[in-house]
Design a protein around this motif. Structure first.
Motif, PDB file in Angstrom:
ATOM      1  N   MET A   1       0.885  -1.196   0.016  1.00 47.46           N
ATOM      2  CA  MET A   1       0.022   0.120  -0.009  1.00 47.46           C
ATOM      3  C   MET A   1       0.670   1.256  -0.049  1.00 47.46           C
ATOM      4  O   MET A   1       1.690   1.349   0.796  1.00 47.46           O
ATOM      5  CB  MET A   1      -0.897   0.009   1.333  1.00 47.46           C
ATOM      6  CG  MET A   1      -2.216  -0.402   1.169  1.00 47.46           C
ATOM      7  SD  MET A   1      -3.051   0.062   2.638  1.00 47.46           S
ATOM      8  CE  MET A   1      -4.805  -0.594   2.014  1.00 47.46           C
ATOM      9  N   ASN A   2       0.352   2.044  -0.899  1.00 44.49           N
ATOM     10  CA  ASN A   2       1.135   3.339  -0.913  1.00 44.49           C
ATOM     11  C   ASN A   2       0.690   4.661   0.263  1.00 44.49           C
ATOM     12  O   ASN A   2      -0.344   4.135   0.916  1.00 44.49           O
ATOM     13  CB  ASN A   2       1.231   4.015  -2.095  1.00 44.49           C
ATOM     14  CG  ASN A   2      -0.271   4.488  -2.494  1.00 44.49           C
ATOM     15  OD1 ASN A   2      -1.049   4.898  -1.842  1.00 44.49           O
ATOM     16  ND2 ASN A   2      -0.128   4.647  -4.027  1.00 44.49           N
ATOM     17  N   LYS A   3       1.314   5.477   0.668  1.00 50.56           N
ATOM     18  CA  LYS A   3       1.286   6.487   1.587  1.00 50.56           C
ATOM     19  C   LYS A   3      -0.303   7.096   1.789  1.00 50.56           C
ATOM     20  O   LYS A   3      -1.039   7.193   2.399  1.00 50.56           O
ATOM     21  CB  LYS A   3       2.252   7.351   1.837  1.00 50.56           C
ATOM     22  CG  LYS A   3       3.440   6.995   2.368  1.00 50.56           C
ATOM     23  CD  LYS A   3       4.701   8.054   2.346  1.00 50.56           C
ATOM     24  CE  LYS A   3       5.822   7.607   2.659  1.00 50.56           C
ATOM     25  NZ  LYS A   3       6.928   8.476   2.823  1.00 50.56           N
ATOM     26  N   ARG A   4      -0.442   7.480   0.156  1.00 51.59           N
ATOM     27  CA  ARG A   4      -2.033   7.825  -0.180  1.00 51.59           C
ATOM     28  C   ARG A   4      -3.209   6.908   0.468  1.00 51.59           C
ATOM     29  O   ARG A   4      -4.068   7.453   1.218  1.00 51.59           O
ATOM     30  CB  ARG A   4      -2.068   8.289  -1.528  1.00 51.59           C
ATOM     31  CG  ARG A   4      -3.140   8.918  -1.783  1.00 51.59           C
ATOM     32  CD  ARG A   4      -2.919   9.475  -3.300  1.00 51.59           C
ATOM     33  NE  ARG A   4      -4.211  10.450  -3.549  1.00 51.59           N
ATOM     34  CZ  ARG A   4      -4.409  10.787  -4.686  1.00 51.59           C
ATOM     35  NH1 ARG A   4      -3.496  10.592  -5.814  1.00 51.59           N
ATOM     36  NH2 ARG A   4      -5.227  11.886  -4.877  1.00 51.59           N
ATOM     37  N   ASN A   5      -2.874   5.584  -0.061  1.00 47.22           N
ATOM     38  CA  ASN A   5      -3.998   4.594   0.338  1.00 47.22           C
ATOM     39  C   ASN A   5      -4.048   4.277   2.023  1.00 47.22           C
ATOM     40  O   ASN A   5      -5.146   4.293   2.474  1.00 47.22           O
ATOM     41  CB  ASN A   5      -3.721   3.103  -0.247  1.00 47.22           C
ATOM     42  CG  ASN A   5      -4.057   3.539  -1.790  1.00 47.22           C
ATOM     43  OD1 ASN A   5      -4.705   4.318  -2.102  1.00 47.22           O
ATOM     44  ND2 ASN A   5      -3.465   2.491  -2.548  1.00 47.22           N
ATOM     45  N   VAL A   6      -2.894   4.402   2.635  1.00 48.50           N
ATOM     46  CA  VAL A   6      -2.956   4.323   4.055  1.00 48.50           C
ATOM     47  C   VAL A   6      -3.495   5.784   4.836  1.00 48.50           C
ATOM     48  O   VAL A   6      -4.365   5.448   5.502  1.00 48.50           O
ATOM     49  CB  VAL A   6      -1.490   4.079   4.454  1.00 48.50           C
ATOM     50  CG1 VAL A   6      -1.240   4.026   6.138  1.00 48.50           C
ATOM     51  CG2 VAL A   6      -0.996   2.814   4.059  1.00 48.50           C
TER      52      VAL A   6
END
Length: 66
Positions: A1-6
């Motif tokens: 998961m990338n930071k935006r999704n997190v």
């Protein structure tokens, strides 16, 4: 998961948490309990903590929680 999704997932969970709290506060009476999804082990029970997390308070009165 990338930071935006997190970040989106965290914000979504916070929004759901707050929505449930507002719903319970405005639609339940103190001490009311309901089963969630009809499960005996999963219940919502309305009570209010007199302090902040784990009952901590700073001073006395209503503003002690703030």
């Amino acid at each position: 998961m990338n930071k935006r999704n997190v970040a989106f997932l965290i914000l979504l969970l916070l929004a759901i948490d707050q929505a449930i709290k507002v719903y319970i506060k405005t639609n339940f009476y103190y001490g009311e309990e309901i089963k969630v999804l009809g499960l005996d082990w999963f219940r919502l029970h309305f009570l209010e903590n007199p302090g902040m997390a784990w009952g901590f308070k700073f001073g006395d009165g209503y503003l002690a929680k703030l």
